[in-house]
Design a protein around this motif. Structure first.
Motif, PDB file in Angstrom:
ATOM      1  N   LYS A  89       0.836  -1.215   0.000  1.00 29.72           N
ATOM      2  CA  LYS A  89       0.000   0.000   0.000  1.00 29.72           C
ATOM      3  C   LYS A  89       0.865   1.258   0.000  1.00 29.72           C
ATOM      4  O   LYS A  89       0.597   2.221  -0.717  1.00 29.72           O
ATOM      5  CB  LYS A  89      -0.884   0.002   1.249  1.00 29.72           C
ATOM      6  N   ILE A  90       1.892   1.242   0.844  1.00 31.32           N
ATOM      7  CA  ILE A  90       2.775   2.405   0.940  1.00 31.32           C
ATOM      8  C   ILE A  90       3.489   2.643  -0.395  1.00 31.32           C
ATOM      9  O   ILE A  90       3.546   3.769  -0.891  1.00 31.32           O
ATOM     10  CB  ILE A  90       3.814   2.214   2.084  1.00 31.32           C
ATOM     11  N   ARG A  91       3.977   1.561  -0.995  1.00 29.19           N
ATOM     12  CA  ARG A  91       4.680   1.707  -2.291  1.00 29.19           C
ATOM     13  C   ARG A  91       3.738   2.272  -3.354  1.00 29.19           C
ATOM     14  O   ARG A  91       4.127   3.106  -4.158  1.00 29.19           O
ATOM     15  CB  ARG A  91       5.231   0.352  -2.750  1.00 29.19           C
ATOM     16  N   GLU A  92       2.502   1.779  -3.315  1.00 27.26           N
ATOM     17  CA  GLU A  92       1.482   2.264  -4.246  1.00 27.26           C
ATOM     18  C   GLU A  92       1.288   3.775  -4.066  1.00 27.26           C
ATOM     19  O   GLU A  92       1.234   4.526  -5.031  1.00 27.26           O
ATOM     20  CB  GLU A  92       0.167   1.576  -3.877  1.00 27.26           C
ATOM     21  N   GLY A  93       1.192   4.191  -2.814  1.00 27.35           N
ATOM     22  CA  GLY A  93       1.007   5.606  -2.503  1.00 27.35           C
ATOM     23  C   GLY A  93       2.194   6.437  -2.951  1.00 27.35           C
ATOM     24  O   GLY A  93       2.033   7.504  -3.551  1.00 27.35           O
ATOM     25  N   ILE A  94       3.397   5.933  -2.685  1.00 30.01           N
ATOM     26  CA  ILE A  94       4.608   6.663  -3.054  1.00 30.01           C
ATOM     27  C   ILE A  94       4.712   6.796  -4.574  1.00 30.01           C
ATOM     28  O   ILE A  94       5.092   7.845  -5.097  1.00 30.01           O
ATOM     29  CB  ILE A  94       5.865   5.957  -2.487  1.00 30.01           C
ATOM     30  N   ALA A  95       4.332   5.721  -5.282  1.00 30.76           N
ATOM     31  CA  ALA A  95       4.396   5.742  -6.744  1.00 30.76           C
ATOM     32  C   ALA A  95       3.535   6.873  -7.299  1.00 30.76           C
ATOM     33  O   ALA A  95       3.894   7.530  -8.276  1.00 30.76           O
ATOM     34  CB  ALA A  95       3.935   4.400  -7.305  1.00 30.76           C
ATOM     35  N   LYS A  96       2.410   7.107  -6.657  1.00 33.68           N
ATOM     36  CA  LYS A  96       1.515   8.171  -7.123  1.00 33.68           C
ATOM     37  C   LYS A  96       2.128   9.554  -6.944  1.00 33.68           C
ATOM     38  O   LYS A  96       1.702  10.521  -7.566  1.00 33.68           O
ATOM     39  CB  LYS A  96       0.186   8.101  -6.369  1.00 33.68           C
ATOM     40  N   LEU A  97       3.104   9.638  -6.048  1.00 36.03           N
ATOM     41  CA  LEU A  97       3.726  10.937  -5.796  1.00 36.03           C
ATOM     42  C   LEU A  97       4.918  11.187  -6.717  1.00 36.03           C
ATOM     43  O   LEU A  97       5.476  12.269  -6.741  1.00 36.03           O
ATOM     44  CB  LEU A  97       4.227  11.018  -4.345  1.00 36.03           C
ATOM     45  N   SER A  98       5.322  10.136  -7.471  1.00 34.49           N
ATOM     46  CA  SER A  98       6.608  10.236  -8.162  1.00 34.49           C
ATOM     47  C   SER A  98       6.583  11.195  -9.354  1.00 34.49           C
ATOM     48  O   SER A  98       7.560  11.874  -9.599  1.00 34.49           O
ATOM     49  CB  SER A  98       7.082   8.849  -8.596  1.00 34.49           C
ATOM     50  N   GLY A  99       5.490  11.278 -10.078  1.00 31.43           N
ATOM     51  CA  GLY A  99       5.462  12.171 -11.243  1.00 31.43           C
ATOM     52  C   GLY A  99       5.235  13.621 -10.844  1.00 31.43           C
ATOM     53  O   GLY A  99       5.189  13.938  -9.659  1.00 31.43           O
ATOM     54  N   THR A 100       5.086  14.489 -11.843  1.00 36.75           N
ATOM     55  CA  THR A 100       4.725  15.866 -11.506  1.00 36.75           C
ATOM     56  C   THR A 100       3.230  15.898 -11.202  1.00 36.75           C
ATOM     57  O   THR A 100       2.481  15.043 -11.657  1.00 36.75           O
ATOM     58  CB  THR A 100       4.990  16.849 -12.678  1.00 36.75           C
TER      59      THR A 100
END
Ligand code: ZN
Length: 295
Positions: A89-100
């Motif tokens: 879940k955390i990785r999923e959340g972090i991935a969403k933050l990676s782009g602009t």
């Protein structure tokens, strides 16, 4: 969503710091449950996402605000989980933050029960807390700050939220239609007004109001209300009843300094302990306790 009155000052100060570009990207809101930490975090998120925020909060007019009101802002994410918040879940959340940011503003990740993160999840979050992507804010919330890893704590700015004052809570509850809001009612819920609100809005048999009415009748020696009747009626919620009785006798003792109240209080502490054992006859324990309140 309006900010709860007792958090107005905190809210304003956080926004002012954000507007002055001095708000930390990793914010941890701590405090007991039932005081409105989530609401504060949502209010802050709304401001962080708004295109034209002011010290009063979001403008409610811009495209960002409209998307957020409709519940589908692409740069706002909440990480929730039933019991534990796992690493996936955390990785999923972090991935969403990676782009602009899709809306060109900030990206906000809200974690309402940060203490439910597993160790692996917390470790996965650490890197983002250390080196966040641009325009990213992580808002962590917890009732139990001691359950968080020290490494997480050291990388967040902690905002400790205290209980509202009794008068603030009573005003709030009265405005919400809880007309018989009282100090004793608040005390029964640890002085957390949102816990009172939640408990009274539920339509379960056991409300503090029922309990309070029953106890008043018992203490007044009402012939129709006997310890046995109440014990039978309340046995499914024996633990809660014992805790409420404990609070009640504590309040009375503080007020009157009578030995009777102290003895009742001590009996409640015992009953709460006894009721924790499986297989105990709850009705019997409760009867023994309530008898002490009977005239
Ligand atoms: Zn706006």
């Amino acid at each position: 969503m309006p900010v709860l009155p007792w958090f107005t000052a905190t809210y304003t100060s956080l926004i002012s710091r954000y507007l002055a570009k001095k708000l930390h990207h990793g914010l941890l809101l701590t405090g007991v449950s039932g005081i409105g930490k989530n609401q504060l975090a949502l209010g802050l998120s709304n401001t962080l996402l708004c295109k034209h925020p002011s010290v009063d909060g979001p403008c409610e007019q811009c495209q960002s605000c409209h998307l957020r009101q409709a519940g589908n802002h692409p740069d706002f994410h909440i990480l929730e989980s039933e019991k534990q918040l796992g690493v996936d879940k955390i990785r999923e959340g972090i991935a969403k933050l990676s782009g602009t940011a899709q809306m060109g503003g900030n990206k906000v990740l809200l974690i309402p029960k940060a203490d439910t993160m597993t160790e692996a999840a917390a470790n996965a979050l650490l890197k983002t807390l250390e080196e966040p992507t641009n325009n990213t804010f992580l808002l962590l919330i917890t009732d139990s700050v001691n359950k968080l890893m020290p490494t997480i704590l050291s990388r967040c700015e902690r905002q400790v939220l205290s209980l509202p004052s009794v008068s603030e809570s009573l005003n709030y509850l009265k405005a919400k239609g809880v007309e018989d809001a009282s100090d004793a009612l608040l005390a029964a819920y640890g002085y957390a007004p949102l816990r009172v609100e939640e408990a009274l809005s539920g339509d379960d048999d056991l409300s503090y109001r029922h309990f309070s009415d029953g106890m008043q009748a018992l203490l007044a020696g009402d012939a129709n209300v006997q310890a046995q009747t109440l014990a039978n009626k309340w046995q499914d919620n024996a633990q809660q009843i014992a805790l409420w009785c404990q609070q009640l006798s504590h309040n009375e003792y503080v007020k009157r300094q009578q030995e009777t109240d102290y003895k009742r209080y001590a009996a409640c502490v015992e009953a709460v302990k006894t009721l924790q054992h499986a297989g105990v006859n709850k009705s019997l324990v409760l009867f023994g306790l309530l008898k002490k309140f009977q005239r």
